[in-house]
Design a protein around this motif. Sequence first.
Motif, PDB file in Angstrom:
ATOM      1  N   ARG A 126       0.876  -1.183   0.000  1.00  0.00           N
ATOM      2  CA  ARG A 126       0.000   0.000   0.000  1.00  0.00           C
ATOM      3  C   ARG A 126       0.905   1.222   0.000  1.00  0.00           C
ATOM      4  NH1 ARG A 126      -3.256   0.086   5.059  1.00  0.00           N
ATOM      5  NH2 ARG A 126      -1.314   0.897   5.936  1.00  0.00           N
ATOM      6  N   VAL A 127       0.725   2.070  -0.993  1.00  0.00           N
ATOM      7  CA  VAL A 127       1.513   3.299  -1.109  1.00  0.00           C
ATOM      8  C   VAL A 127       0.543   4.466  -1.008  1.00  0.00           C
ATOM      9  CG1 VAL A 127       3.119   4.611  -2.533  1.00  0.00           C
ATOM     10  CG2 VAL A 127       3.142   2.116  -2.623  1.00  0.00           C
ATOM     11  N   ARG A 128       0.801   5.387  -0.060  1.00  0.00           N
ATOM     12  CA  ARG A 128      -0.167   6.482   0.111  1.00  0.00           C
ATOM     13  C   ARG A 128       0.498   7.753   0.623  1.00  0.00           C
ATOM     14  NH1 ARG A 128      -3.719   4.234   5.304  1.00  0.00           N
ATOM     15  NH2 ARG A 128      -2.028   4.246   6.834  1.00  0.00           N
ATOM     16  N   ASN A 129      -0.170   8.861   0.322  1.00  0.00           N
ATOM     17  CA  ASN A 129       0.158  10.132   0.951  1.00  0.00           C
ATOM     18  C   ASN A 129      -1.152  10.685   1.518  1.00  0.00           C
ATOM     19  OD1 ASN A 129      -1.259  11.175  -1.243  1.00  0.00           O
ATOM     20  ND2 ASN A 129       0.596  11.748  -2.374  1.00  0.00           N
ATOM     21  N   LYS A 130      -1.190  11.941   1.869  1.00  0.00           N
ATOM     22  CA  LYS A 130      -2.390  12.479   2.513  1.00  0.00           C
ATOM     23  C   LYS A 130      -3.581  12.577   1.563  1.00  0.00           C
ATOM     24  CE  LYS A 130       0.093  15.052   6.084  1.00  0.00           C
ATOM     25  NZ  LYS A 130       0.377  16.384   6.694  1.00  0.00           N
ATOM     26  N   LYS A 131      -3.302  12.565   0.272  1.00  0.00           N
ATOM     27  CA  LYS A 131      -4.373  12.771  -0.703  1.00  0.00           C
ATOM     28  C   LYS A 131      -4.854  11.476  -1.380  1.00  0.00           C
ATOM     29  CE  LYS A 131      -2.980  17.504  -1.868  1.00  0.00           C
ATOM     30  NZ  LYS A 131      -2.556  18.428  -2.966  1.00  0.00           N
ATOM     31  N   LYS A 159       4.396  -0.900  -7.458  1.00  0.00           N
ATOM     32  CA  LYS A 159       4.825  -0.087  -6.313  1.00  0.00           C
ATOM     33  C   LYS A 159       5.715   1.071  -6.776  1.00  0.00           C
ATOM     34  CE  LYS A 159       8.324  -1.205  -3.780  1.00  0.00           C
ATOM     35  NZ  LYS A 159       9.286  -1.818  -2.830  1.00  0.00           N
ATOM     36  N   GLU A 160       6.687   0.764  -7.644  1.00  0.00           N
ATOM     37  CA  GLU A 160       7.585   1.818  -8.130  1.00  0.00           C
ATOM     38  C   GLU A 160       6.818   2.887  -8.904  1.00  0.00           C
ATOM     39  OE1 GLU A 160      10.667   2.099  -7.162  1.00  0.00           O
ATOM     40  OE2 GLU A 160      10.378   0.244  -6.016  1.00  0.00           O
ATOM     41  N   LYS A 161       5.837   2.447  -9.675  1.00  0.00           N
ATOM     42  CA  LYS A 161       5.017   3.390 -10.443  1.00  0.00           C
ATOM     43  C   LYS A 161       4.221   4.297  -9.510  1.00  0.00           C
ATOM     44  CE  LYS A 161       1.538   3.524 -14.132  1.00  0.00           C
ATOM     45  NZ  LYS A 161       0.650   2.698 -15.010  1.00  0.00           N
ATOM     46  N   ALA A 162       3.685   3.699  -8.430  1.00  0.00           N
ATOM     47  CA  ALA A 162       2.898   4.476  -7.470  1.00  0.00           C
ATOM     48  C   ALA A 162       3.761   5.488  -6.734  1.00  0.00           C
ATOM     49  CB  ALA A 162       2.223   3.526  -6.477  1.00  0.00           C
ATOM     50  N   ILE A 163       4.985   5.081  -6.371  1.00  0.00           N
ATOM     51  CA  ILE A 163       5.905   6.005  -5.695  1.00  0.00           C
ATOM     52  C   ILE A 163       6.198   7.203  -6.587  1.00  0.00           C
ATOM     53  CG2 ILE A 163       8.258   6.260  -4.838  1.00  0.00           C
ATOM     54  CD1 ILE A 163       8.104   3.311  -3.924  1.00  0.00           C
ATOM     55  N   ALA A 164       6.432   6.918  -7.868  1.00  0.00           N
ATOM     56  CA  ALA A 164       6.703   8.008  -8.814  1.00  0.00           C
ATOM     57  C   ALA A 164       5.488   8.926  -8.957  1.00  0.00           C
ATOM     58  CB  ALA A 164       7.095   7.415 -10.166  1.00  0.00           C
ATOM     59  N   GLU A 165       4.312   8.338  -8.902  1.00  0.00           N
ATOM     60  CA  GLU A 165       3.081   9.124  -9.092  1.00  0.00           C
ATOM     61  C   GLU A 165       2.776   9.992  -7.875  1.00  0.00           C
ATOM     62  OE1 GLU A 165      -1.750   8.330  -9.302  1.00  0.00           O
ATOM     63  OE2 GLU A 165      -0.369   6.671  -9.739  1.00  0.00           O
ATOM     64  N   LEU A 166       2.988   9.454  -6.658  1.00  0.00           N
ATOM     65  CA  LEU A 166       2.584  10.169  -5.444  1.00  0.00           C
ATOM     66  C   LEU A 166       3.626  11.176  -4.957  1.00  0.00           C
ATOM     67  CD1 LEU A 166       0.802   7.372  -3.371  1.00  0.00           C
ATOM     68  CD2 LEU A 166      -0.159   8.998  -4.997  1.00  0.00           C
ATOM     69  N   GLY A 167       4.811  11.110  -5.526  1.00  0.00           N
ATOM     70  CA  GLY A 167       5.807  12.108  -5.147  1.00  0.00           C
ATOM     71  C   GLY A 167       6.692  11.654  -3.997  1.00  0.00           C
ATOM     72  N   PRO A 168       7.469  12.569  -3.431  1.00  0.00           N
ATOM     73  CA  PRO A 168       8.493  12.195  -2.435  1.00  0.00           C
ATOM     74  C   PRO A 168       7.905  11.689  -1.118  1.00  0.00           C
ATOM     75  CG  PRO A 168       8.312  14.580  -2.606  1.00  0.00           C
ATOM     76  CD  PRO A 168       7.445  14.010  -3.693  1.00  0.00           C
ATOM     77  N   ASN A 169       8.593  10.707  -0.539  1.00  0.00           N
ATOM     78  CA  ASN A 169       8.334  10.193   0.806  1.00  0.00           C
ATOM     79  C   ASN A 169       6.899   9.727   1.077  1.00  0.00           C
ATOM     80  OD1 ASN A 169      11.035  10.831   1.528  1.00  0.00           O
ATOM     81  ND2 ASN A 169      10.401  12.977   1.828  1.00  0.00           N
ATOM     82  N   PRO A 170       6.319   8.920   0.215  1.00  0.00           N
ATOM     83  CA  PRO A 170       4.995   8.372   0.544  1.00  0.00           C
ATOM     84  C   PRO A 170       5.149   7.284   1.612  1.00  0.00           C
ATOM     85  CG  PRO A 170       5.791   7.372  -1.476  1.00  0.00           C
ATOM     86  CD  PRO A 170       6.810   8.405  -1.077  1.00  0.00           C
ATOM     87  N   GLU A 171       4.055   6.986   2.285  1.00  0.00           N
ATOM     88  CA  GLU A 171       4.057   5.895   3.269  1.00  0.00           C
ATOM     89  C   GLU A 171       3.878   4.571   2.522  1.00  0.00           C
ATOM     90  OE1 GLU A 171       0.795   4.027   6.196  1.00  0.00           O
ATOM     91  OE2 GLU A 171       1.208   6.149   6.581  1.00  0.00           O
ATOM     92  N   ILE A 172       4.785   3.606   2.757  1.00  0.00           N
ATOM     93  CA  ILE A 172       4.748   2.320   2.063  1.00  0.00           C
ATOM     94  C   ILE A 172       4.541   1.200   3.078  1.00  0.00           C
ATOM     95  CG2 ILE A 172       5.961   0.716   0.534  1.00  0.00           C
ATOM     96  CD1 ILE A 172       7.640   3.137  -0.415  1.00  0.00           C
TER      97      ILE A 172
END
Length: 638
Positions: free
Chosen positions: A516-521, A532-545
């Motif tokens: 699960r990759v998430r940020n506040k939004k 996972k790598e695609k989601a990290i790139a999409e959500l920007g820096p330092n998402p919660e994984i």
Amino acid sequence: MSVGYSEDSIKTLEWQEHIRKRPGMYIGKLGDGSQPDDGIYILLKEVVDNSIDEFMMGNGKRIDIQLNEKTVSIRDYGRGIPQGKLIDVASKMNTGAKYDSKVFKKSVGLNGVGIKAVNALSNQFIIKSIREGLVREAEFAGGIIVNDKQYPANGEANGTYVQFTPDEAVFGQYSFQDEYIETMIRNYTYLNTNLTISFNGKEYISKNGLLDLLNENITTEPLYPIIHLKGEDIEVAITHGVGYGEDYYTFVNGQHTTQGGTHLTAFREAYVKTIREFYKKDFDPSDIRTSIIAAISIKVEDPVFESQTKTKLGSKDMGPNGPSVKQFITDFIKEKLDNFLHRNSETAQILLQKIIESEKERKAISGIKKIARERAKKASLHNRKLRDCRIHYNSKDDRAHESTLFITEGDSASGSITKSRDVNTQAVFSLRGKPLNTYGLTKKIVYENEEFNLLQAALDIEEDMENLRYNKIVIATDADVDGMHIRLLLITFFLQFFPELIRQEHLFILQTPLFRVRNKKKTVYCYTPEEKEKAIAELGPNPEITRFKGLGEISPDEFKNFIGPDMRLDLVRLTKEDQIHDLLEFYMGKNTPDRQDFIINNLRIEEDIIDEEPAPKADENNIDEEGNLDDENKNLVA
């Protein structure tokens, strides 16, 4: 304050609006193309059925099918649709030539709906009739005509051309799977000998009908050469394999009736009756039919199916003035099969021996079965392993095809699924730890082992597949070594005792997210490291994984996203290349040295998989006597 009820409350939908608003009434489920009964394949079948009907009436010996990503085209070389009615055929409900039984005596489509459903559910639909030196072409978008023109054929052969692109506004993101289309095409050729169907340039043709079907689909060596019987409006192929269960391929007017119907019921009864009379002994039906592999195709005037998708025959008669389906099949089997067995004494002897062996085994476990049935009967009143649903596959409910049984491991996983499931169509069966490895065991174990006995009772498949209570049986285990092991043990159980569940495509593996990759939004669930790598790139820096290690770690609120309409399922499939005995013997049998060598030579640890460097060899001392890894080596990935 009450809501007003007046003339304005009454709505009349245009034909295409109704189809688009209620597509399930016309094509069953929508799906995304990952399953063979998804709607996009029903659209293709509806078009091809029309071309097959032309061939059956003696017009055209070839059908060309092209798939270009999401657009399909079908070209036949029949008579071509009468051009004055081309637009009506494509867009006017209850219009078609198949109402005239003199023109289409034994057709699949009789209600004039199929091609209209394809039109309405496509964002582009083109239909051409090439006839008498002219081409008439009509183009539609969502069922609404956008172009109509006529031009010279310039020598092009007569026939009909249809091109369509299923509408993503209806189906969502989808993709066609070539293998499902190829299976559909093969079935068409088995049932229409000497018809050539080309799919993306590859040609399919059958010279021997149902004999070819069985030869190309049997996954074990048959006990005796296939019995192939043909008559007017009926064709049958029969043999026996080894193991348990009954395996049938049934067709009506070229339509694959995956749920059987009156013709299958009639065949099963007629086969038992004929065998009993031939051997002059009142064998039990289960002894006669155990491990039978058979295909039956009949042609019926004005067939009645139990749904628009035509997967179960409801007709009781062969036609308005013909015999009943039961009598027709019984008379044919009684004469042809009896004659065959009299003329082929060696086959008759092998078949007799098979029946006697089945009888011995059944009698040997009859006492255990009685105790197990009583236990299952008591348990069914308060079966803590099964949390049932309200709608079942063997019911008449419109949502019966949605009925699903999740087989889970442990209380935490089953708790999450139970709390988030649809109680109408989704049931849960909870396992206690790892089930027994059933490879090489007899069916006696199904009754001796309480867990297997209760699972069999939950599915209601002890006698046959007719009463199967769930359309989808979904193995839902953790994405770790233990979960994989449980998965293999369950697949072994079904392969060993109920292979028809797999052949009829009822068994699935549930895919659940690894991360699960998430940020506040935004929250993204990822099923692979790539996602996972695609989601990290999409959500920007330092998402919660978060890395999910087990199903029990996923909250019910989250879990409902993974078992809803968009849940990801992997179908457990069998092909001719999958030799059941060899697969089970190697992976689940007692061939310890062979499997041990395989594990030693193929183990790789996670870091080496990522770095693509040579994997370390496993220490032979870390492999137990069954060829399995000990606890310290379970972090290795085979």
